[in-house]
Design a protein around this motif. Structure first.
Motif, PDB file in Angstrom:
ATOM      1  N   TRP A   1     -25.580 -73.113  -2.537  1.00 31.95           N
ATOM      2  CA  TRP A   1     -25.909 -74.696  -3.521  1.00 31.95           C
ATOM      3  C   TRP A   1     -25.726 -75.544  -2.585  1.00 31.95           C
ATOM      4  O   TRP A   1     -25.260 -75.916  -1.572  1.00 31.95           O
ATOM      5  CB  TRP A   1     -24.984 -74.700  -4.576  1.00 31.95           C
TER       6      TRP A   1
ATOM      7  N   THR B   1     -23.440 -63.388  -4.957  1.00 30.55           N
ATOM      8  CA  THR B   1     -23.815 -64.191  -6.630  1.00 30.55           C
ATOM      9  C   THR B   1     -24.415 -64.816  -6.385  1.00 30.55           C
ATOM     10  O   THR B   1     -25.069 -65.529  -8.094  1.00 30.55           O
ATOM     11  CB  THR B   1     -22.991 -63.727  -6.956  1.00 30.55           C
TER      12      THR B   1
ATOM     13  N   THR C   1     -22.376 -67.737  -7.323  1.00 32.27           N
ATOM     14  CA  THR C   1     -21.974 -68.595  -8.399  1.00 32.27           C
ATOM     15  C   THR C   1     -20.870 -69.594  -7.392  1.00 32.27           C
ATOM     16  O   THR C   1     -20.320 -68.848  -6.954  1.00 32.27           O
ATOM     17  CB  THR C   1     -20.812 -67.442  -9.072  1.00 32.27           C
TER      18      THR C   1
ATOM     19  N   VAL D   1     -18.637 -74.064 -14.180  1.00 31.72           N
ATOM     20  CA  VAL D   1     -18.986 -73.072 -13.163  1.00 31.72           C
ATOM     21  C   VAL D   1     -20.784 -73.040 -13.085  1.00 31.72           C
ATOM     22  O   VAL D   1     -21.481 -73.504 -14.700  1.00 31.72           O
ATOM     23  CB  VAL D   1     -18.822 -71.873 -14.196  1.00 31.72           C
TER      24      VAL D   1
ATOM     25  N   ASP E   1     -19.583 -67.708  -3.403  1.00 32.47           N
ATOM     26  CA  ASP E   1     -19.964 -66.800  -3.680  1.00 32.47           C
ATOM     27  C   ASP E   1     -21.440 -66.367  -3.037  1.00 32.47           C
ATOM     28  O   ASP E   1     -22.120 -66.410  -3.435  1.00 32.47           O
ATOM     29  CB  ASP E   1     -19.987 -65.755  -4.407  1.00 32.47           C
TER      30      ASP E   1
ATOM     31  N   CYS F   1     -30.919 -71.463 -12.575  1.00 33.73           N
ATOM     32  CA  CYS F   1     -29.878 -72.048 -12.237  1.00 33.73           C
ATOM     33  C   CYS F   1     -29.636 -72.446 -13.647  1.00 33.73           C
ATOM     34  O   CYS F   1     -30.049 -72.678 -14.165  1.00 33.73           O
ATOM     35  CB  CYS F   1     -29.992 -73.067 -11.144  1.00 33.73           C
TER      36      CYS F   1
ATOM     37  N   HIS G   1     -24.383 -71.033 -12.088  1.00 32.89           N
ATOM     38  CA  HIS G   1     -25.297 -70.215 -11.507  1.00 32.89           C
ATOM     39  C   HIS G   1     -25.978 -70.417 -11.156  1.00 32.89           C
ATOM     40  O   HIS G   1     -27.317 -70.673 -11.277  1.00 32.89           O
ATOM     41  CB  HIS G   1     -25.074 -68.771 -13.119  1.00 32.89           C
ATOM     42  N   CYS G   2     -26.712 -69.206 -10.349  1.00 29.37           N
ATOM     43  CA  CYS G   2     -27.991 -68.834  -9.525  1.00 29.37           C
ATOM     44  C   CYS G   2     -28.277 -67.559  -9.409  1.00 29.37           C
ATOM     45  O   CYS G   2     -27.183 -66.694  -8.691  1.00 29.37           O
ATOM     46  CB  CYS G   2     -28.082 -69.838  -8.277  1.00 29.37           C
ATOM     47  N   ARG G   3     -29.239 -67.408  -9.792  1.00 30.12           N
ATOM     48  CA  ARG G   3     -29.884 -65.397  -9.836  1.00 30.12           C
ATOM     49  C   ARG G   3     -30.856 -65.089  -9.570  1.00 30.12           C
ATOM     50  O   ARG G   3     -31.701 -66.523 -10.706  1.00 30.12           O
ATOM     51  CB  ARG G   3     -28.704 -65.149 -11.001  1.00 30.12           C
TER      52      ARG G   3
ATOM     53  N   CYS H   1     -30.385 -75.366  -5.859  1.00 31.42           N
ATOM     54  CA  CYS H   1     -29.559 -73.398  -5.727  1.00 31.42           C
ATOM     55  C   CYS H   1     -30.992 -73.354  -4.990  1.00 31.42           C
ATOM     56  O   CYS H   1     -32.512 -72.765  -5.296  1.00 31.42           O
ATOM     57  CB  CYS H   1     -28.938 -72.615  -6.210  1.00 31.42           C
TER      58      CYS H   1
ATOM     59  N   VAL I   1     -18.369 -72.037  -8.206  1.00 41.35           N
ATOM     60  CA  VAL I   1     -16.714 -72.211  -9.219  1.00 41.35           C
ATOM     61  C   VAL I   1     -16.236 -73.272  -8.773  1.00 41.35           C
ATOM     62  O   VAL I   1     -15.212 -73.963  -7.803  1.00 41.35           O
ATOM     63  CB  VAL I   1     -16.051 -71.250  -9.392  1.00 41.35           C
TER      64      VAL I   1
END
Length: 298
Positions: free
Chosen positions: A161, A189, A191, A145, A186, A132, A147-149, A207, A193
Motif C-alpha cells: 500500500w 492478502t 489487507t 480496514v 499483510d 481496492c 482491502h487490495c486483491r 495498492c 488495518v
C-alpha cells in the motif's frame, strides 16, 4: 579365467547396447505467459535410431498424453511440436500449462529398455489490476480496514500500500516516520488495518500487486479522517429533547383548553320524516311505491 572376463565384457556391451539414456538441460524451466518454452529431453544413448517417444503431463492429480503415436495430442494440439527428435516446444503458453511433464524413451528391441526424465514447467502470469477498497471518511480513533486483491497472477501476488505515493511498511511500529499511525499490513492478502485512525492518516491511498511476472496498480482513493465533536453531538441531543418537550407541553395545554374536543356541527339537522300514522307503504315492481290508509279495503 580369461574366458570369464571375455564373457563379462560381452555382457556389459550387450547391456549398454540395450540401454537408453535420457537427460535434460533444464528440469525446471520458467516462462512468461504467451511466450514459447522448450522442454529439453535429449537421448544420449540408444540402440536404435527410431526409439518410441512419449510425453505425458500431470496436473491436479490427473495424467494425460501430450505426445503419443508420433502426434501432439490433448490441450497442446496446435501449440506444441517436437524438436531434435525428442524435445518438446510449447508455443503461446498459458497458465493451464503449469504442470509436471515426463519424457519417456524406449528402445524398440527385445530388451525393451527405456529411460525417462521429469520436467516441472512454471508459466508466470502477470497480475491484473487489483480491486481496492478504501473507506471515504472515518472518525478519529475508530478502526479502518483497506482491502487490495487480484486473483489472476501466478505465482500469487504480494501487495504493497502507498499513501500520497509513499510506500507503507508492514507495521507502523517498524518505522519512526509513522509513529502517529497504528496500522499493520499483510503483504500476502493486501489487507491494511488501522486499529485507531488519526488525522495523520488522511491522504490518497493506492495498492500495487507484484509477482515475478510483473505488477499492477489500482486507482488512487482518498481517505478522510475527521474529528468527532462530542460537545456538538451532546448539544444537538439536548436541543432535540427540548423541542420534543415543548411540543408535548403545547399538546397538553391544547387538550385542557378544549381545542381537541368534539363539537356539534352548526346548521339544521335533517332527519327522515316520520310516516303519517295509519299509513302503510307498499312497493310493486311496476308501480313503485304507493301508500294507502289502514281503512282501505280491497
Amino acid at each position: 579365467m580369461a574366458e570369464t572376463r571375455i564373457l563379462l565384457l560381452l555382457l556389459l556391451c550387450v547391456c549398454r547396447i540395450l540401454a537408453v539414456v535420457v537427460v535434460s538441460r533444464n528440469k525446471k524451466p520458467v516462462v512468461l505467459e504467451h511466450e514459447s518454452v522448450e522442454l529439453s529431453c535429449i537421448i544420449e544413448d540408444s540402440d536404435t535410431t527410431t526409439p518410441r517417444i512419449e510425453w505425458k503431463k500431470s496436473r491436479g492429480g490427473e495424467t494425460s498424453y501430450v505426445f503419443f503415436n508420433n502426434n501432439i495430442v490433448g490441450d497442446l494440439m496446435g501449440r506444441a511440436e517436437l524438436l531434435s527428435r525428442s524435445s518438446l516446444i510449447i508455443h503461446n503458453t498459458s497458465r493451464t500449462d503449469n504442470a509436471t511433464y515426463r519424457c519417456e524413451v524406449a528402445a524398440l528391441n527385445d530388451g525393451k529398455k527405456f529411460d525417462e526424465v521429469t520436467i516441472e514447467l512454471t508459466v508466470q502470469v502477470k497480475p491484473v489490476t487489483p480491486r481496492c477498497s478504501v473507506p471515504k471518511a472515518v472518525p478519529a480513533g475508530k478502526t479502518a480496514v483497506l482491502h487490495c486483491r487480484e486473483n489472476e497472477g501466478y505465482p500469487n501476488s504480494m501487495y504493497r500500500w502507498y499513501r500520497n505515493s509513499e510506500p507503507l511498511p508492514d507495521s507502523s511500529k517498524s518505522n519512526p516516520k509513522f509513529v502517529n499511525s497504528s496500522f499493520t499490513l499483510d503483504p500476502r492478502t493486501g489487507t491494511l488495518v488501522f486499529s485507531a485512525v488519526s488525522k495523520a492518516d488522511t491522504g490518497h491511498y493506492y495498492c500495487i500487486a507484484t509477482n515475478e511476472a510483473g505488477s499492477a496498480k489500482c486507482e488512487e482513493q482518498e481517505l478522510e479522517v475527521y474529528d468527532l465533536n462530542i460537545a456538538a453531538i451532546v448539544g444537538g441531543v439536548l436541543v432535540v429533547i427540548l423541542v420534543l418537550g415543548l411540543i408535548t407541553l403545547a399538546i397538553c395545554w391544547a387538550y385542557r383548553k378544549g381545542y381537541f374536543a368534539n363539537r356539534k356541527p352548526k346548521g339544521k339537522s335533517y332527519k327522515t320524516p316520520a310516516k303519517p300514522e295509519g299509513v302503510n307503504y307498499l312497493r310493486t315492481d311496476d308501480e313503485g311505491d304507493f301508500r294507502h290508509k289502514s281503512s282501505f279495503v280491497i
